[in-house]
Design a protein around this motif. Structure first.
Motif, PDB file in Angstrom:
ATOM      1  N   VAL A 403      -2.589  -1.554 -11.459  1.00  0.00           N
ATOM      2  CA  VAL A 403      -3.381  -0.610 -10.656  1.00  0.00           C
ATOM      3  C   VAL A 403      -2.639   0.693 -10.379  1.00  0.00           C
ATOM      4  CG1 VAL A 403      -4.732  -2.431  -9.571  1.00  0.00           C
ATOM      5  CG2 VAL A 403      -2.603  -1.699  -8.501  1.00  0.00           C
ATOM      6  N   VAL A 404      -1.366   0.771 -10.725  1.00  0.00           N
ATOM      7  CA  VAL A 404      -0.576   1.972 -10.462  1.00  0.00           C
ATOM      8  C   VAL A 404      -0.046   2.503 -11.787  1.00  0.00           C
ATOM      9  CG1 VAL A 404       1.430   2.920  -9.275  1.00  0.00           C
ATOM     10  CG2 VAL A 404       0.090   1.114  -8.198  1.00  0.00           C
ATOM     11  N   ASP A 405      -0.261   3.776 -12.037  1.00  0.00           N
ATOM     12  CA  ASP A 405       0.116   4.378 -13.311  1.00  0.00           C
ATOM     13  C   ASP A 405       1.577   4.828 -13.278  1.00  0.00           C
ATOM     14  OD1 ASP A 405       0.045   5.432 -15.835  1.00  0.00           O
ATOM     15  OD2 ASP A 405      -0.958   7.291 -15.245  1.00  0.00           O
ATOM     16  N   LEU A 406       2.466   3.844 -13.259  1.00  0.00           N
ATOM     17  CA  LEU A 406       3.895   4.114 -13.270  1.00  0.00           C
ATOM     18  C   LEU A 406       4.586   3.095 -14.161  1.00  0.00           C
ATOM     19  CD1 LEU A 406       4.765   4.738  -9.484  1.00  0.00           C
ATOM     20  CD2 LEU A 406       4.667   6.463 -11.272  1.00  0.00           C
ATOM     21  N   SER A 407       5.693   3.508 -14.773  1.00  0.00           N
ATOM     22  CA  SER A 407       6.491   2.544 -15.515  1.00  0.00           C
ATOM     23  C   SER A 407       7.115   1.549 -14.549  1.00  0.00           C
ATOM     24  CB  SER A 407       7.599   3.264 -16.284  1.00  0.00           C
ATOM     25  OG  SER A 407       8.534   3.828 -15.381  1.00  0.00           O
ATOM     26  N   ARG A 408       7.579   0.434 -15.080  1.00  0.00           N
ATOM     27  CA  ARG A 408       8.183  -0.602 -14.251  1.00  0.00           C
ATOM     28  C   ARG A 408       9.369  -0.042 -13.444  1.00  0.00           C
ATOM     29  NH1 ARG A 408       8.881  -6.303 -14.597  1.00  0.00           N
ATOM     30  NH2 ARG A 408       6.739  -6.291 -15.373  1.00  0.00           N
ATOM     31  N   SER A 409      10.235   0.724 -14.101  1.00  0.00           N
ATOM     32  CA  SER A 409      11.429   1.211 -13.408  1.00  0.00           C
ATOM     33  C   SER A 409      11.071   2.187 -12.294  1.00  0.00           C
ATOM     34  CB  SER A 409      12.390   1.870 -14.407  1.00  0.00           C
ATOM     35  OG  SER A 409      11.755   2.951 -15.063  1.00  0.00           O
ATOM     36  N   ARG A 410      10.114   3.094 -12.532  1.00  0.00           N
ATOM     37  CA  ARG A 410       9.734   4.056 -11.492  1.00  0.00           C
ATOM     38  C   ARG A 410       9.017   3.349 -10.347  1.00  0.00           C
ATOM     39  NH1 ARG A 410       6.728   9.339 -12.729  1.00  0.00           N
ATOM     40  NH2 ARG A 410       7.667   9.908 -10.727  1.00  0.00           N
ATOM     41  N   LEU A 411       8.197   2.363 -10.671  1.00  0.00           N
ATOM     42  CA  LEU A 411       7.481   1.618  -9.634  1.00  0.00           C
ATOM     43  C   LEU A 411       8.469   0.888  -8.733  1.00  0.00           C
ATOM     44  CD1 LEU A 411       4.925   0.513  -8.318  1.00  0.00           C
ATOM     45  CD2 LEU A 411       4.805  -1.205 -10.142  1.00  0.00           C
ATOM     46  N   GLU A 412       9.452   0.226  -9.338  1.00  0.00           N
ATOM     47  CA  GLU A 412      10.426  -0.514  -8.542  1.00  0.00           C
ATOM     48  C   GLU A 412      11.272   0.421  -7.687  1.00  0.00           C
ATOM     49  OE1 GLU A 412      12.375  -2.747 -11.591  1.00  0.00           O
ATOM     50  OE2 GLU A 412      11.112  -4.517 -11.280  1.00  0.00           O
ATOM     51  N   ALA A 413      11.656   1.590  -8.251  1.00  0.00           N
ATOM     52  CA  ALA A 413      12.439   2.554  -7.470  1.00  0.00           C
ATOM     53  C   ALA A 413      11.624   3.080  -6.295  1.00  0.00           C
ATOM     54  CB  ALA A 413      12.894   3.702  -8.366  1.00  0.00           C
ATOM     55  N   MET A 414      10.337   3.347  -6.515  1.00  0.00           N
ATOM     56  CA  MET A 414       9.479   3.834  -5.428  1.00  0.00           C
ATOM     57  C   MET A 414       9.354   2.791  -4.326  1.00  0.00           C
ATOM     58  SD  MET A 414       5.465   4.932  -5.576  1.00  0.00           S
ATOM     59  CE  MET A 414       4.949   3.225  -5.812  1.00  0.00           C
ATOM     60  N   LEU A 415       9.181   1.524  -4.710  1.00  0.00           N
ATOM     61  CA  LEU A 415       9.053   0.458  -3.714  1.00  0.00           C
ATOM     62  C   LEU A 415      10.321   0.340  -2.867  1.00  0.00           C
ATOM     63  CD1 LEU A 415       7.238  -2.211  -5.895  1.00  0.00           C
ATOM     64  CD2 LEU A 415       6.294  -1.091  -3.869  1.00  0.00           C
ATOM     65  N   LYS A 416      11.481   0.540  -3.473  1.00  0.00           N
ATOM     66  CA  LYS A 416      12.732   0.478  -2.715  1.00  0.00           C
ATOM     67  C   LYS A 416      12.768   1.572  -1.644  1.00  0.00           C
ATOM     68  CE  LYS A 416      15.528  -1.499  -6.451  1.00  0.00           C
ATOM     69  NZ  LYS A 416      16.621  -1.235  -7.405  1.00  0.00           N
ATOM     70  N   VAL A 417      12.328   2.781  -2.021  1.00  0.00           N
ATOM     71  CA  VAL A 417      12.301   3.865  -1.044  1.00  0.00           C
ATOM     72  C   VAL A 417      11.323   3.545   0.077  1.00  0.00           C
ATOM     73  CG1 VAL A 417      11.718   6.289  -0.688  1.00  0.00           C
ATOM     74  CG2 VAL A 417      13.022   5.605  -2.710  1.00  0.00           C
ATOM     75  N   LEU A 418      10.131   3.058  -0.284  1.00  0.00           N
ATOM     76  CA  LEU A 418       9.139   2.710   0.728  1.00  0.00           C
ATOM     77  C   LEU A 418       9.635   1.580   1.630  1.00  0.00           C
ATOM     78  CD1 LEU A 418       5.875   2.833  -1.435  1.00  0.00           C
ATOM     79  CD2 LEU A 418       6.631   4.511   0.259  1.00  0.00           C
ATOM     80  N   ASP A 419      10.407   0.662   1.064  1.00  0.00           N
ATOM     81  CA  ASP A 419      10.959  -0.435   1.846  1.00  0.00           C
ATOM     82  C   ASP A 419      11.909   0.101   2.907  1.00  0.00           C
ATOM     83  OD1 ASP A 419      11.753  -2.867   2.786  1.00  0.00           O
ATOM     84  OD2 ASP A 419      12.763  -3.512   0.967  1.00  0.00           O
ATOM     85  N   VAL A 420      12.813   0.985   2.511  1.00  0.00           N
ATOM     86  CA  VAL A 420      13.757   1.563   3.460  1.00  0.00           C
ATOM     87  C   VAL A 420      13.014   2.395   4.506  1.00  0.00           C
ATOM     88  CG1 VAL A 420      15.737   3.089   3.721  1.00  0.00           C
ATOM     89  CG2 VAL A 420      15.620   1.545   1.770  1.00  0.00           C
ATOM     90  N   ASP A 421      11.930   3.059   4.099  1.00  0.00           N
ATOM     91  CA  ASP A 421      11.131   3.850   5.042  1.00  0.00           C
ATOM     92  C   ASP A 421      10.295   2.973   5.973  1.00  0.00           C
ATOM     93  OD1 ASP A 421      12.116   6.164   3.981  1.00  0.00           O
ATOM     94  OD2 ASP A 421      10.355   6.629   2.771  1.00  0.00           O
ATOM     95  N   GLY A 422      10.239   1.653   5.693  1.00  0.00           N
ATOM     96  CA  GLY A 422       9.506   0.743   6.555  1.00  0.00           C
ATOM     97  C   GLY A 422       8.042   0.575   6.220  1.00  0.00           C
ATOM     98  N   ALA A 423       7.575   1.182   5.112  1.00  0.00           N
ATOM     99  CA  ALA A 423       6.160   1.100   4.760  1.00  0.00           C
ATOM    100  C   ALA A 423       5.814  -0.195   4.031  1.00  0.00           C
ATOM    101  CB  ALA A 423       5.761   2.294   3.893  1.00  0.00           C
ATOM    102  N   VAL A 424       6.792  -0.792   3.326  1.00  0.00           N
ATOM    103  CA  VAL A 424       6.582  -2.060   2.640  1.00  0.00           C
ATOM    104  C   VAL A 424       7.797  -2.939   2.906  1.00  0.00           C
ATOM    105  CG1 VAL A 424       5.229  -0.924   0.825  1.00  0.00           C
ATOM    106  CG2 VAL A 424       7.669  -1.348   0.455  1.00  0.00           C
ATOM    107  N   ARG A 425       7.668  -4.202   2.529  1.00  0.00           N
ATOM    108  CA  ARG A 425       8.769  -5.147   2.729  1.00  0.00           C
ATOM    109  C   ARG A 425       8.810  -6.106   1.560  1.00  0.00           C
ATOM    110  NH1 ARG A 425      12.197  -7.199   6.495  1.00  0.00           N
ATOM    111  NH2 ARG A 425      12.513  -9.451   6.605  1.00  0.00           N
ATOM    112  N   ARG A 426      10.000  -6.272   1.001  1.00  0.00           N
ATOM    113  CA  ARG A 426      10.166  -7.223  -0.088  1.00  0.00           C
ATOM    114  C   ARG A 426      10.390  -8.608   0.494  1.00  0.00           C
ATOM    115  NH1 ARG A 426      15.111  -7.600  -4.429  1.00  0.00           N
ATOM    116  NH2 ARG A 426      14.225  -9.234  -5.721  1.00  0.00           N
TER     117      ARG A 426
END
Length: 733
Positions: A403-426
């Motif tokens: 559902v997201v038009d990103l490569s695997r590496s860019r998607l994972e890097a974005m999720l890490k930033v969002l995790d630190v920002d508190g928007a998502v949690r692994r």
């Protein structure tokens, strides 16, 4: 925490005793700034940032401080360190000083339970963990809080990675700010780096001072001079890639000692290494795609001077320790002077003279722009990701990719930033939305992009500079000790170094033919990953010569130019349902495959004036996703060579579960080894199985990703009697 009750004189004497054990020299003495940092950490439980050039002795600060704190009854030191090479060297250094060090990282998953038990039993003085471990759910929620509460010292190595402004910013490092804020009062903290200008130093110091909801009262910053008296810097401007490769092939043998050749991309590193090997030079390719076990072997080969050079990407950078490294050559310029200084700092730590040569390319800017395009995604993409996540049910990265038009590496890097920002949690099983408010910080991303662009302009200025090159780097890196008018007297602008002459026209022509030629080498794996034997697969250490494949061939790498585009189209083609299209190999790729075989000298012999294949037959690797294409490729190549198909390497019935790509190397190998078996071809009349005894075999697969399928298949064939196994694949990822 306990504090050593000693006078400064006694404490320094104990500190220098620990230093002498660490370095193995009776005349070793602490530098003044080393002692200043150690005293602050041990006596005052301070927070300190040490910015000193490579080779200055930053690791000695935290190992000596660890020894003193442990002797006083403090808990273990926790070191956050970014690279496996650094961890291996540090564990060895710690052992020399009688310090028990262990590591938790992605390459030793099978050892984690034993490591955690040793920590709990008080048997560990130092734990090194990668920044990625800070966001592993189990480690973050169960192990890290206990460690942080009991730690005697917390060390952040390569601390410039914390900063948005640093050349090597890593999202996982942003979690360190949270770690520091949660530390109990009285635990000293040390951050170290060799690669920080004034802006990065200020940013890291600010983050280092975070303590709960307030600033810490004390952050000691120690910055030193950046000059390295052994480094002789030079720039050589050559017209094209062929000329640069030709110069390297012609000049490498003339350089003293061994060293590193840096390239900007994985494909370039592997292609250059292949060309240099063809020119008779002993080199290895070291990139982000190199398996951890193979990296360790290559690092040791360079340290022991078994190779002339490693042709590497930035994956071989921070923390690699070879004091007598005699040269560093860049084929293509890094996009940042800080990154460039960090990489050239690998050279000349224990020798009086080291050559540092930059061969910039016209294509460098395009590569910089591509890497720049991999920055934080636009807001609509981020919002689409957040909308696809549930606050209750974990979503996997593969599910998000749909559902997201990103490569695997860019998607994972974005999720890490969002995790630190508190928007998502692994969490175990994937990612959750937190439903916490989150704002897209467009201004910050724009400022970082502008800084990157300015650094690129600075690198172009460095290339064209006619004044002292070391003075240029010291100035743009804000060296606090640079005096007006200072020059090094050692660089090409100062007349202190002369590089080998430009290559001959014949050498350039030969290099150009190599770059244009279809086909690349496939270097076999030589080492099993550590820990695989604990997963029920009895493989360990170096791969036996009697079970290893020969150097193979492929048409191209999938991330390169030329034939890479056709291969990407082939493997990327999907039908309406999203399944891979399975059909016979397209005609142009058949011709390319034949050209690779024609150029493969080990595959042919001349008898009676005619070329004959040296292999007795072909064995294909069955494909779960493209069985028609895989079979067509194997049988077609067998017909071209005039030899039979001797069998197939295929899943053993009942073990044909698909291989996972989201696990570490040991687990991937274990899954492949358990799944695959050899199915010999049988004579249509007699039903007899084809024999491999003494046979040279062409092993055919569609592509190489981790390399374990070909490695395991070759082992199966060798154990079945094959004298040699020559792998051929269409593409290498």
């Amino acid at each position: 925490m306990p504090t050593p009750q000693r006078s400064d004189v006694d404490l320094r004497e104990a500190a220098e005793g620990a230093l002498r054990r660490l370095v193995g020299r009776d005349d070793a003495r602490l530098r003044d700034d080393q002692w200043t940092a150690i005293e602050a950490l041990v006596s005052r439980q301070a927070r300190a940032l040490v910015v000193q050039r490579t080779g200055w002795g930053k690791s000695a600060v935290y190992f000596v401080a660890t020894r003193l704190l442990r002797d006083a009854g403090a808990g273990p030191t926790v070191i956050v360190s970014p690279l496996l090479a650094l961890m291996r060297d540090q564990i060895a250094a710690a052992a020399r000083a009688g310090i028990r060090a262990v590591t938790v990282n992605s390459s030793n998953v099978t050892e984690w339970d034993q490591v955690h038990a040793a920590i709990a039993a008080g048997e560990v003085d130092v734990l090194l963990c990668s920044p990625e471990r800070l966001n592993n759910p189990q480690f973050r929620d169960q192990v890290l809080p206990r460690l942080a509460a009991d730690a005697g010292l917390v060390v952040i190595d390569e601390a410039h990675c914390i900063s948005d402004w640093g050349h090597d910013f890593r999202p996982d490092y942003r979690r360190i700010r949270t770690l520091l804020a949660d530390l109990p009062t009285g635990i000293p903290v040390l951050a170290t780096t060799a690669t920080a200008n004034a802006r990065v130093t200020e940013d890291v110091a600010e983050q280092l001072g975070v303590a709960g909801d307030r600033r810490s009262a004390e952050v000691l910053v120690l910055r030193g001079a950046l000059d390295r008296e052994s480094l002789h810097l030079a720039v050589l401007d050559l017209p094209d890639p062929a000329a640069r490769v030709a110069w390297l092939a012609q000049s490498l043998g003339e350089m003293d000692g061994s060293g590193i050749v840096y390239c900007l991309t994985v494909s370039a590193a592997e292609e250059v290494a292949s060309q240099l090997r063809a020119a008779g030079l002993e080199v290895g390719a070291y990139t982000g795609r190199t398996d951890p076990a193979e990296r360790e072997r290559l690092e040791q080969d360079l340290k022991d001077n078994r190779v002339k050079a490693l042709v590497a990407t930035s994956a071989l950078g921070m923390g690699f320790d070879k004091p007598d490294l005699a040269f560093v050559v860049h084929l293509g310029a890094p996009s940042s002077p800080i990154a460039y200084y960090q990489q050239v700092g690998r050279a000349g730590r224990g020798v009086s003279r080291a050559v540092v040569a930059l061969l910039p390319g016209r294509e460098d800017r395009a590569i910089w722009e591509w890497f720049g395009s991999q920055a934080f995604p636009p807001e609509d993409t981020v919002r689409a990701t957040l909308a696809a996540l549930s606050p209750e049910r974990p979503t996997t990265v593969p599910a998000l990719e749909a559902v997201v038009d990103l490569s695997r590496s860019r998607l994972e890097a974005m999720l890490k930033v969002l995790d630190v920002d508190g928007a998502v949690r692994r969490v175990q099983g994937g990612w959750l939305a937190t439903d916490r408010p989150w704002e897209y910080d467009a201004d910050r991303y724009a400022r970082v992009a502008a800084t990157r662009a300015a650094e690129q302009r600075t690198m172009l200025e460095y290339q064209s500079a006619t004044t002292c090159r070391m003075a240029f780097l010291r100035r743009v890196l804000d060296d606090p000790e640079l005096a007006d008018g200072w020059t090094c007297g050692r660089c090409d602008a100062c007349g202190g170094v002369a590089l080998p002459a430009a290559p001959t026209a014949e050498a350039v022509s030969s290099a150009q033919a190599g770059l244009d030629r279809v086909g690349i080498e496939v270097v076999p794996r030589r080492q099993w990953p550590s820990g695989v034997d604990t997963l029920g697969v009895p493989l360990k250490g170096r791969i036996s010569g009697g079970e290893m494949a020969e150097t193979g061939r492929a048409i191209a790498r999938l991330d390169g130019l030329g034939w890479s585009g056709s291969l990407r189209d082939l493997f990327g083609e999907r039908d309406e349902a999203g399944a891979p299209v399975d059909a016979e190999l397209p005609v142009p790729l058949r011709h390319a495959a034949v050209r690779v075989l024609d150029d493969w000298e080990d595959l042919w012999t001349v008898a009676g004036g005619a070329h004959q294949a040296t292999v007795a037959g072909v064995v294909g690797v069955a494909s779960a996703t493209r069985p028609t294409m895989a079979a067509h490729l194997a049988t077609g190549l067998a017909r071209y060579l005039g030899v039979p198909v001797l069998g197939t390497v295929a899943p053993v019935p009942g073990r044909d579960e698909p291989s996972r790509h989201d696990v570490n190397s040991a687990q991937r190998l274990a899954a492949v080894a358990r799944r695959l078996g050899l199915v010999p071809a049988r004579d249509a009349t007699t039903g007899e199985a084809a024999s491999l005894d003494g046979a040279r075999v062409l092993l055919v697969d569609d592509q190489i990703d981790s390399g374990w399928t070909v490695t395991v298949a070759a082992r199966l064939l060798r154990r079945a009697g094959a004298e040699a196994v020559l792998p051929f694949v269409l593409g290498v990822r």
